[in-house]
Write an enzyme that holds these catalytic residues in place. Structure first.
Site, PDB file in Angstrom:
ATOM      1  N   LYS A  46       0.680  -1.063   0.173  1.00 57.08           N
ATOM      2  CA  LYS A  46       0.177   0.052  -0.008  1.00 57.08           C
ATOM      3  C   LYS A  46       0.856   1.023   0.076  1.00 57.08           C
ATOM      4  O   LYS A  46       1.288   1.617   1.079  1.00 57.08           O
ATOM      5  CB  LYS A  46      -1.051   0.128   1.143  1.00 57.08           C
ATOM      6  CG  LYS A  46      -2.024   1.101   1.225  1.00 57.08           C
ATOM      7  CD  LYS A  46      -2.372   1.615   2.211  1.00 57.08           C
ATOM      8  CE  LYS A  46      -1.604   2.708   2.605  1.00 57.08           C
ATOM      9  NZ  LYS A  46      -1.440   3.956   1.679  1.00 57.08           N
ATOM     10  N   SER A  72       5.634   7.734   9.833  1.00 56.40           N
ATOM     11  CA  SER A  72       5.887   8.607  10.867  1.00 56.40           C
ATOM     12  C   SER A  72       6.037   7.894  12.152  1.00 56.40           C
ATOM     13  O   SER A  72       5.271   6.743  12.001  1.00 56.40           O
ATOM     14  CB  SER A  72       4.738   9.847  11.083  1.00 56.40           C
ATOM     15  OG  SER A  72       3.529   9.060  11.117  1.00 56.40           O
ATOM     16  N   GLU A 126      10.298   1.815  10.239  1.00 56.70           N
ATOM     17  CA  GLU A 126      11.423   2.879  10.004  1.00 56.70           C
ATOM     18  C   GLU A 126      10.556   4.054   9.989  1.00 56.70           C
ATOM     19  O   GLU A 126       9.701   4.461   8.984  1.00 56.70           O
ATOM     20  CB  GLU A 126      11.673   2.609   8.577  1.00 56.70           C
ATOM     21  CG  GLU A 126      12.147   1.104   7.994  1.00 56.70           C
ATOM     22  CD  GLU A 126      13.605   0.919   8.693  1.00 56.70           C
ATOM     23  OE1 GLU A 126      14.484   1.620   9.126  1.00 56.70           O
ATOM     24  OE2 GLU A 126      13.979  -0.440   8.865  1.00 56.70           O
ATOM     25  N   CYS A 134      13.914  10.754   5.944  1.00 59.72           N
ATOM     26  CA  CYS A 134      14.011  10.350   6.954  1.00 59.72           C
ATOM     27  C   CYS A 134      15.356  10.483   7.648  1.00 59.72           C
ATOM     28  O   CYS A 134      15.426  10.857   8.941  1.00 59.72           O
ATOM     29  CB  CYS A 134      13.567   8.880   7.260  1.00 59.72           C
ATOM     30  SG  CYS A 134      14.468   7.671   6.267  1.00 59.72           S
ATOM     31  N   GLU A 170      10.734  16.837  14.578  1.00 63.85           N
ATOM     32  CA  GLU A 170      10.987  16.749  13.144  1.00 63.85           C
ATOM     33  C   GLU A 170      10.185  17.641  12.506  1.00 63.85           C
ATOM     34  O   GLU A 170       9.149  17.614  12.425  1.00 63.85           O
ATOM     35  CB  GLU A 170      10.648  15.050  12.565  1.00 63.85           C
ATOM     36  CG  GLU A 170      10.962  14.825  11.420  1.00 63.85           C
ATOM     37  CD  GLU A 170      10.650  13.339  10.805  1.00 63.85           C
ATOM     38  OE1 GLU A 170       9.479  13.126  11.172  1.00 63.85           O
ATOM     39  OE2 GLU A 170      11.231  12.887  10.303  1.00 63.85           O
TER      40      GLU A 170
HETATM   41  P1  NAD Z   1       2.628   8.698   7.659  1.00 65.73           P
HETATM   42  O1  NAD Z   1       2.922   7.788   8.606  1.00 65.73           O
HETATM   43  O2  NAD Z   1       1.432   9.571   7.571  1.00 65.73           O
HETATM   44  O3  NAD Z   1       2.194   7.784   6.515  1.00 65.73           O
HETATM   45  C1  NAD Z   1       2.854   6.758   5.898  1.00 65.73           C
HETATM   46  C2  NAD Z   1       2.264   5.655   5.195  1.00 65.73           C
HETATM   47  O4  NAD Z   1       1.328   5.143   6.273  1.00 65.73           O
HETATM   48  C3  NAD Z   1       1.110   6.087   4.179  1.00 65.73           C
HETATM   49  O5  NAD Z   1       1.328   5.093   3.006  1.00 65.73           O
HETATM   50  C4  NAD Z   1      -0.035   6.279   4.599  1.00 65.73           C
HETATM   51  O6  NAD Z   1      -1.070   5.984   3.964  1.00 65.73           O
HETATM   52  C5  NAD Z   1      -0.079   5.009   5.762  1.00 65.73           C
HETATM   53  N1  NAD Z   1      -1.025   5.445   7.081  1.00 65.73           N
HETATM   54  C6  NAD Z   1      -0.910   6.431   7.624  1.00 65.73           C
HETATM   55  N2  NAD Z   1      -2.036   6.129   8.829  1.00 65.73           N
HETATM   56  C7  NAD Z   1      -2.001   4.735   8.573  1.00 65.73           C
HETATM   57  C8  NAD Z   1      -2.883   4.003   9.443  1.00 65.73           C
HETATM   58  N3  NAD Z   1      -3.451   4.525  10.601  1.00 65.73           N
HETATM   59  N4  NAD Z   1      -2.703   2.637   9.110  1.00 65.73           N
HETATM   60  C9  NAD Z   1      -2.015   2.111   8.261  1.00 65.73           C
HETATM   61  N5  NAD Z   1      -1.434   3.072   7.301  1.00 65.73           N
HETATM   62  C10 NAD Z   1      -1.377   4.314   7.661  1.00 65.73           C
HETATM   63  O7  NAD Z   1       4.012   9.303   7.157  1.00 65.73           O
HETATM   64  P2  NAD Z   1       4.247  10.703   6.317  1.00 65.73           P
HETATM   65  O8  NAD Z   1       4.090  11.822   6.962  1.00 65.73           O
HETATM   66  O9  NAD Z   1       3.447  10.687   5.128  1.00 65.73           O
HETATM   67  O10 NAD Z   1       5.648  10.273   6.128  1.00 65.73           O
HETATM   68  C11 NAD Z   1       6.493  11.045   6.598  1.00 65.73           C
HETATM   69  C12 NAD Z   1       7.331  10.313   7.646  1.00 65.73           C
HETATM   70  O11 NAD Z   1       7.771   9.106   7.301  1.00 65.73           O
HETATM   71  C13 NAD Z   1       8.490  11.032   8.376  1.00 65.73           C
HETATM   72  O12 NAD Z   1       8.368  10.973   9.768  1.00 65.73           O
HETATM   73  C14 NAD Z   1       9.573  10.211   7.908  1.00 65.73           C
HETATM   74  O13 NAD Z   1      10.697  10.754   8.800  1.00 65.73           O
HETATM   75  C15 NAD Z   1       9.248   8.929   7.939  1.00 65.73           C
HETATM   76  N6  NAD Z   1      10.093   8.260   7.092  1.00 65.73           N
HETATM   77  C16 NAD Z   1      10.790   7.306   7.561  1.00 65.73           C
HETATM   78  C17 NAD Z   1      11.961   6.727   6.683  1.00 65.73           C
HETATM   79  C18 NAD Z   1      12.786   5.654   7.288  1.00 65.73           C
HETATM   80  O14 NAD Z   1      13.334   4.813   6.561  1.00 65.73           O
HETATM   81  N7  NAD Z   1      12.828   5.674   8.687  1.00 65.73           N
HETATM   82  C19 NAD Z   1      11.792   6.812   5.273  1.00 65.73           C
HETATM   83  C20 NAD Z   1      10.867   7.827   5.011  1.00 65.73           C
HETATM   84  C21 NAD Z   1       9.919   8.317   5.608  1.00 65.73           C
END
Ligand code: NAD
Length: 538
Positions: A202, A254, A275, A309, A407
């Site tokens: 997804k 996140s 991650e 990230c 962040e």
């Molecule tokens: P997010 O957590 O809002 O979304 C990430 C994914 O999770 C998306 O596909 C989203 O649709 C899905 N999602 C959201 N709510 C969900 C739920 N309740 N259940 C299941 N899936 C759900 O994150 P974002 O804000 O879009 O992305 C940015 C964040 O990701 C930043 O905090 C960043 O640091 C982190 N990030 C980490 C890495 C790593 O490798 N550590 C890499 C890229 C991004």
């Protein structure tokens, strides 16, 4: 437009001068979009638009998956997985190596889609096919080392033969973010496939096309139907039905969402790797090469407009070099070219959305209102595109400011002076995150010694983040609230397998024999344990 864009051949109506025309339209051929989007498991009749952050305009409509569609995706995955797990390892590895070649051959098309969907600079988009190729090659070449049955020490030498099999978990759910939409959607799935699992992916709703191109390339590389299934929708709506049907969840996103997902996985007693976010520090030591550190600091802080990230948001600089370093860092930052462009030659692109822009603006406004000084940048740039924000360096950031510990996930970095290195390490370790750190020093031994004191999953010495991230043989992930588990290396594939121990016993049983009493058996075994220790047995 430059030669790069027509190379993919799927963009129509390209702007003549996109760098200076934020309202320019970017459109994709309808057939091209249809060929990608048919890969979503969807019967809902609903669609959701994907916008290009280059100009804020819609570029495609993505079919959405209902809960029933999610169930269907898992049913397809289950059906395909059993046969897939019996496919010889060499055949599975060969598909990964084919994917490697395809990704390199089709990089123009891949990069076009990434730039169009994410708005990042072309040079930052290139990191994505490169990372997928590195991952595909690594796992393709090390398949046997990770997956072959391993012999272990048996309890009775010569009589107990022990082997450990790596058994696939089954169906892995992969939930990925928008910031690296091609590689984040694909790279974690490659070891899952190699280990004999099927995947339901997804990707983030904002960047579905890049992820769907990944699915198409997997198909072209020879992966059979049903082993890679894509669902589309709002995470908080289809995330739970995914978790309910998965044997393992790999999540990137996140910390807040990661916590929620870990809780749901714990309820079902399935594993997850997470991650998550970071507030990553750089340490510039007094013996650092200033120009190299300033160059690295720009990449560390502003790659993909800081939406990374492992991006740096805190910079601790030794007193002795602070002024010289900051002068060079500011000069290099101010010299960066910004632009909404499909072409090479831009140093930084746009943020992805209004929501990201608002967060970045709020962090900077809050810091400035509370007394932080802006050394570079500090402003939104609507003249370049709807979500642009300048690469920004702040000084005088204090704990009461939001951007001190939270962040930002944007192009904003705070610089701090330090007097002694143990203080710098303590400040770098402060807070809840522990993803990535960098250390600039000309003394490698000293850098490595300091790295051992840093509570982060990866530490790069004299490099921003690429040295660890691109070294696929080493694990990558976060400590503390930056995550659980690791991608890449042995850990990156064994998260998707169950270890199964098989012991074959000959000649002796684990109970009294030849009419021996329980007490005599205990004595014989005790003597045996003592002898084994004397003989140096593990
Ligand atoms: P997010 O957590 O809002 O979304 C990430 C994914 O999770 C998306 O596909 C989203 O649709 C899905 N999602 C959201 N709510 C969900 C739920 N309740 N259940 C299941 N899936 C759900 O994150 P974002 O804000 O879009 O992305 C940015 C964040 O990701 C930043 O905090 C960043 O640091 C982190 N990030 C980490 C890495 C790593 O490798 N550590 C890499 C890229 C991004």
């Amino acid at each position: 437009m430059s030669e790069q864009t027509p190379a993919s051949g799927h963009l129509v109506d390209g702007p003549s001068d996109p760098e200076h025309d934020p309202a320019a339209s970017y459109a994709l051929e309808p057939d091209y979009v249809a060929n990608l989007t048919r890969r979503v498991v969807s019967t809902s009749g609903q669609t959701a638009p994907v916008h290009s952050p280059l100009n804020g305009q819609p570029i495609a409509h993505i079919p959405q998956s209902s809960t029933d569609d999610v169930a269907e995706a898992y049913a397809r995955a289950r059906r395909a997985q059993a046969a897939w797990a019996r496919t010889p390892i060499d055949d599975r590895a060969a598909m990964l190596l084919r994917l490697h070649d395809l990704v390199l051959d089709r990089q123009d098309e891949i990069i076009d889609l990434i730039v169009l969907e994410s708005g990042k600079a072309r040079k930052h988009a290139f990191d994505e096919p490169m990372h997928v190729a590195l991952t595909a090659r690594y796992y393709g070449r090390t398949a046997h080392a990770h997956l072959d049955t391993q012999r272990k020490l048996g309890v009775v030498p010569g009589l107990t033969r022990v082997e450990v099999n790596s058994v696939p978990k089954g169906v892995v759910g992969i939930i990925s973010p928008w910031n690296y939409p091609f590689t984040m959607a694909l790279c974690d799935g490659l070891p899952a496939l190699l280990a004999g699992n099927a995947v339901v992916a997804k990707p983030d709703a904002q960047t579905m096309l890049s992820a769907l191109l990944g699915a198409q390339l997997l198909e072209e590389a020879g992966f059979p139907e049903g082993v890679w299934n894509v669902v589309a929708g709002v995470g908080r709506e289809i995330g739970t039905p995914m978790i309910e049907r998965s044997d393992y969840i790999c999540f990137t996103g996140s910390t807040a969402t990661g916590r929620l997902i870990a809780t749901q996985c714990a309820e079902r007693l399935i594993g997850s790797s997470l991650e998550l976010g970071g507030k990553n520090p750089i340490l510039v030591l007094r013996d650092a090469h200033i120009e190299k550190a300033a160059e690295g600091a720009v990449r560390a802080s502003f790659s993909n407009a800081g939406q990374l990230c492992v991006s740096t948001e805190r910079m601790f600089v030794a007193d002795q070099v602070y002024d010289r370093f900051v002068e060079r860092f500011v000069a290099r930052t101010e010299a960066m070219s910004l632009g909404a462009s499909m072409d090479w030659g831009v140093d930084m692109g746009t943020l992805i959305s209004q929501a990201q822009l608002e967060t970045v603006q709020a962090h900077v406004d809050d810091a400035v209102a509370k007394g932080a000084r802006v050394l570079a940048g500090g402003k939104a740039r609507p003249d370049l595109g709807p979500f642009f924000f300048e690469p920004t360096i702040l000084e005088g950031v204090t704990p009461d400011m939001t951007c001190f510990g939270q962040e930002t996930f944007g192009p904003v970095v705070s610089v701090y002076r330090f007097h002694d290195e143990s203080d710098a390490v303590a400040r770098a370790n402060a807070g809840e995150y522990g993803l990535n750190a960098s250390i600039y020093t000309q003394d490698g031994d000293r850098g490595r010694a300091i790295a051992r004191e840093i509570r982060c999953g990866t530490v790069n010495i004299n490099e921003a983040f690429g040295a660890t991230f691109a070294s696929i043989d080493s694990p990558m992930g976060g400590m503390r609230e930056s995550g659980m588990g690791r991608r890449q290396g042995a850990e990156g594939i064994h998260r998707y397998t169950e270890s199964q121990a098989v012991a074959t016993q000959r000649g002796l049983r684990f109970a009294p024999m030849f009419g021996m009493s329980d007490e005599a058996y205990a004595k014989v075994m005790t003597a045996n344990l003592r002898v084994m220790k004397k003989l140096g047995r593990a």
